[in-house]
Design a protein around this motif. Sequence first.
Motif, PDB file in Angstrom:
ATOM      1  N   GLN A 118      -5.179   4.017   6.323  1.00 16.60           N
ATOM      2  CA  GLN A 118      -5.969   4.004   5.100  1.00 16.60           C
ATOM      3  C   GLN A 118      -7.193   3.127   5.287  1.00 16.60           C
ATOM      4  OE1 GLN A 118      -4.466   1.720   1.788  1.00 16.60           O
ATOM      5  NE2 GLN A 118      -5.040   3.301   0.325  1.00 16.60           N
ATOM      6  N   TRP A 128      -9.395  -3.664  13.717  1.00 15.88           N
ATOM      7  CA  TRP A 128      -9.593  -2.413  12.986  1.00 15.88           C
ATOM      8  C   TRP A 128     -10.596  -1.498  13.666  1.00 15.88           C
ATOM      9  CZ3 TRP A 128     -14.652  -2.255  11.523  1.00 15.88           C
ATOM     10  CH2 TRP A 128     -15.298  -3.446  11.157  1.00 15.88           C
ATOM     11  N   LYS A 175       0.825  -1.196   0.000  1.00 14.46           N
ATOM     12  CA  LYS A 175       0.000   0.000   0.000  1.00 14.46           C
ATOM     13  C   LYS A 175       0.861   1.248   0.000  1.00 14.46           C
ATOM     14  CE  LYS A 175      -3.611  -2.627   0.401  1.00 14.46           C
ATOM     15  NZ  LYS A 175      -4.389  -2.908  -0.762  1.00 14.46           N
ATOM     16  N   LYS A 209     -14.488  -6.237   3.959  1.00 11.27           N
ATOM     17  CA  LYS A 209     -13.928  -6.755   5.208  1.00 11.27           C
ATOM     18  C   LYS A 209     -15.088  -7.173   6.092  1.00 11.27           C
ATOM     19  CE  LYS A 209     -10.335  -4.964   7.310  1.00 11.27           C
ATOM     20  NZ  LYS A 209      -9.241  -5.938   7.080  1.00 11.27           N
ATOM     21  N   GLU A 218      -9.405   0.485   3.769  1.00 10.99           N
ATOM     22  CA  GLU A 218      -9.079  -0.493   2.728  1.00 10.99           C
ATOM     23  C   GLU A 218     -10.180  -0.574   1.670  1.00 10.99           C
ATOM     24  OE1 GLU A 218      -7.330  -4.210   3.968  1.00 10.99           O
ATOM     25  OE2 GLU A 218      -7.034  -3.411   5.982  1.00 10.99           O
ATOM     26  N   CYS A 258     -11.799  -2.701  -0.091  1.00  6.39           N
ATOM     27  CA  CYS A 258     -12.205  -4.094  -0.311  1.00  6.39           C
ATOM     28  C   CYS A 258     -13.253  -4.456   0.733  1.00  6.39           C
ATOM     29  CB  CYS A 258     -11.000  -5.029  -0.198  1.00  6.39           C
ATOM     30  SG  CYS A 258     -10.169  -4.955   1.409  1.00  6.39           S
ATOM     31  N   GLY A 301      -9.190  -8.906  -0.331  1.00  5.48           N
ATOM     32  CA  GLY A 301      -8.687  -8.234   0.860  1.00  5.48           C
ATOM     33  C   GLY A 301      -7.615  -9.004   1.604  1.00  5.48           C
ATOM     34  N   THR A 338       0.413   4.115   1.496  1.00 13.43           N
ATOM     35  CA  THR A 338       0.048   5.060   2.543  1.00 13.43           C
ATOM     36  C   THR A 338       1.244   5.906   2.910  1.00 13.43           C
ATOM     37  OG1 THR A 338      -1.422   3.367   3.400  1.00 13.43           O
ATOM     38  CG2 THR A 338      -0.998   5.255   4.823  1.00 13.43           C
ATOM     39  N   SER A 386      -3.849 -11.063   1.978  1.00 17.21           N
ATOM     40  CA  SER A 386      -2.485 -10.755   1.546  1.00 17.21           C
ATOM     41  C   SER A 386      -1.919 -11.774   0.568  1.00 17.21           C
ATOM     42  CB  SER A 386      -1.563 -10.670   2.774  1.00 17.21           C
ATOM     43  OG  SER A 386      -1.540 -11.910   3.469  1.00 17.21           O
TER      44      SER A 386
END
Length: 954
Positions: free
Chosen positions: A101, A512, A23, A107, A103, A105, A143, A25, A145
Amino acid sequence: MRTKMQHNIFTTMRSLKFIDGCKGTQVYDLNSTGDGGGDPAASGGGGVGEKLFHQLQDHLRVNSIRSKSSRNYQASNMTPAVVTETLLPYGLPVSDLLEPQIEPCLKFVDFMETLADVYRRIEKCPQFEKSRMYLEQCAIFRGLSDPKLFRRTLRSARQHAVDVHSKIVLAAWLRYERREDELVGTYSMDCCGRNIECPKATLVAGYNPESIYDPCICSRTPRGEFEDDSSIVYEECSTSDDDGDMSFCIGDDEIKCIRSNIASLSTPFRTMLYGGFRESRREKINFTQNGISVEGMRAAEVYSRTKRLDSFGPRIILELLSFSNRFCCDNLKSACDAYLASLVNDMEDALLLIEHGLEENAHLLVAACLQVFLRELPNSMHSPNVMKIFCSPDARERLALVGHASFLLYYFLCQIAMEEDMKSNTTVMLLERLTECVTERWEKQLAYHLLGVVMLERKEYKDAQSWFEAAFESGHIYSLVGVARAKFKRGHKYSAYKLINSLISDSKSVGWMHQERSLYCVGKEKMLDLEMATELDPTLPFPYKYRAVSLLEETKIGAAISEINKVISFKVSPDCLELRAWILIAMEDFEGALRDVRALLTLEPNYMVFHGKMHGDHLVELLRPLVQQWSQADCWMELYDRWSSVDDIGSLAVVHHMLANDPGKSLLWFRQSLLLLRLNCQKAAMRSLRLARNHSTSEHERLVYEGWILYDTGHREEALAKAEESISIQRSFEAFFLKAYALADSSLDQESSVYVIQLLEEALRCPSDGLRKGQALNNLGSVYVDCEKLDLAADCYMNALNIKHTRAHQGLARVFHLKNQRKAAYEEMTKLIEKARNNASAYEKRSEYCERDMAKSDLIMATRLDPLRTYPYRYRAAVLMDDHKENEAIAELTKAIAFKPDLQLLHLRAAFCDSVGDYISAVRDCEAALCLDPNNTDTLELYNKVREQVKEQK
């Protein structure tokens, strides 16, 4: 195949556990300003930052914190303070201006239940609906990795696609995932040789999942054979006077026809020629006012007899297409549509013909044109003539009329547009079209959320809030983070706090959530939220960044570096490297700062540091005079040392330096890709591989790099073919190594193992350097271990260690362990821990060779260094289970599963749930695990068992 080589530690050099890109960011700088009424504490940050900056300089001067390079290589006559000010024109980062940030996507609060649910629905849905279900699974995996999951599911969606539209979009998407547009000398319509991506196969409708990986017609038909068929010219171009029983008159020309043949073209013609109309009694029919030329009518007459169009040019076929629409000649229209589609080979053809296709409702022709546009992405996204076909509401409606406007199409386009420029008007328009295509609940969640993310980036906070609220109302709870952030940006900080606080109170707590709430509180409460976020999800980088900057503000420099090191040790990203470089410049450790800036530029070559105020390359130029200057020979020595000490970031920096001096060196680009794969930076690694391929100076070398690109994107058989072709041209270390590696990526039987050994031995006979030969020796040792040839394996590992291949300590430890020499095995792993800078895996492996208490200690250290490693959690859970602490064992696994959905973790928790009689939870975990790997035999067996138990309970 890879399971047989998994004990070989150096296989992590080619590991496929990548992150889905790094990312971008940025770290907020001293002078950045909050827009839209953010946290009042952020205003006036410049004065605070400036005061802190000078306090920190005083602290540094008092404590003489200097790097070796700055002691020996200071710039001209400037004092260290002046040098630091020159390098930090925008001051130091300010903690109050940092934010994570949101995301772009989907979640979920309960991700395992989501995985289980989508697996169940895929298994139960009709076969013709599976492609759409796999698309939903793609959106879920986006979303994560690990890009392998996304690509595998994308292939499944293509495999089960029924209609032409879905086939062309999915095939183009698969091609885009390999970014073949960046390969010099390739053509967008080149065929990969398999039906799955073949541009001709995608234009054939129908459901044929079994043949998707078969060789396509392009690979089976010799070049030129298609042209031979299409060049047939019929001797009899028109009906003779003897055969014809009627004529069509156009102007002064007369076209002889056979009435029955013309009547067979359509119901209107049949009615006109055999019905009650006066034309049915005439031998000559005036056709002048019916919009067709003499040549066109003659072509229609030929088609009525031969059912072929091969002898006519595109202009005539286009006229026939219009004619077939006017007179409802369905078969003629299909023939014209297919023939014109076969003529579309490039952008010029597509742009020329798509308007005709849209105007005449020619589904296949439009599909062929769209296929060119999609296979030319992302370049075609910068063409106004292409984008006008997609972007406006009218454009989408025109595509819909011909069957080519879909959520799938616009989802693909939006993903690329957001990667290219998230804030552009094109991105917004495509996302608006995406919202017009939604039908399913998950589609609404995703489309509305993405629009919210883009509007937030564009600082259109009111619109962002509206879209996030729409996504939340559609069931996407994560979008509440966007609602809160938009409120915060509009000056409603307390409202944002209440919103997230209510979310935490009403639902299962997730990392989060606490991370977001921390933005809206201060002091001890903020730090507690950040600690809770890290405890629940240690992979979130923002809490580490915030704590590091806070420590920097308190002039606790060492603690700040230690804090940011915690996340960099297992999750490398440009923004974290930038922050560490920022702090290191303040410390006057210019060598360390230069290392990090070079490494982050490897991940994102166009990265802008200091909150987008300065290009990373410019910072490199400012730092270079302050450190020791290396020749290319010095660089090779440095690379050898850092590679040997498993210092991947340091190695990346050296390679970046070498490429700056010699950007055309394909070998260096390849080395860079190996390091990036080791760091799980797959997007950057693939870019480096493509550059290695583009800079290759020989065909055999180019084939090797193309083979690695194919292998790393899941095309093993094609990769093997490239390796074999390369060997046929010239025997080389890399070609033999690629072939051996690809063959070893499955369960090897005795015969296969012998062959892999022969290939690695051939590789070692070819010229190469110590870095690569060390890896080959290590892999050879691993195969010998699997063949129970322990002495030969030990020889390989010792030879690898003799050329400083440090990771061979792990292989040698395994040999000692298999020989029941546990102490020697433990000592080998201790040597690896002492030598390797990145040593989480070494602690993990050493735990296998010591007593339980020491093993626990090693695994705690492994988790601390890299919380993404799953073995420590599984070990601790197994120990708890052995001690009859079932609930604690399940809780240990649950802690890791919350941030690391992993097949082995889920399988083990399912087994534990089964053992305590919680069959419903066991079923859920099996389904979630099978969503990640539907062919895992152990999990399938357990799944069938626990489902039977559930049935018995009912």
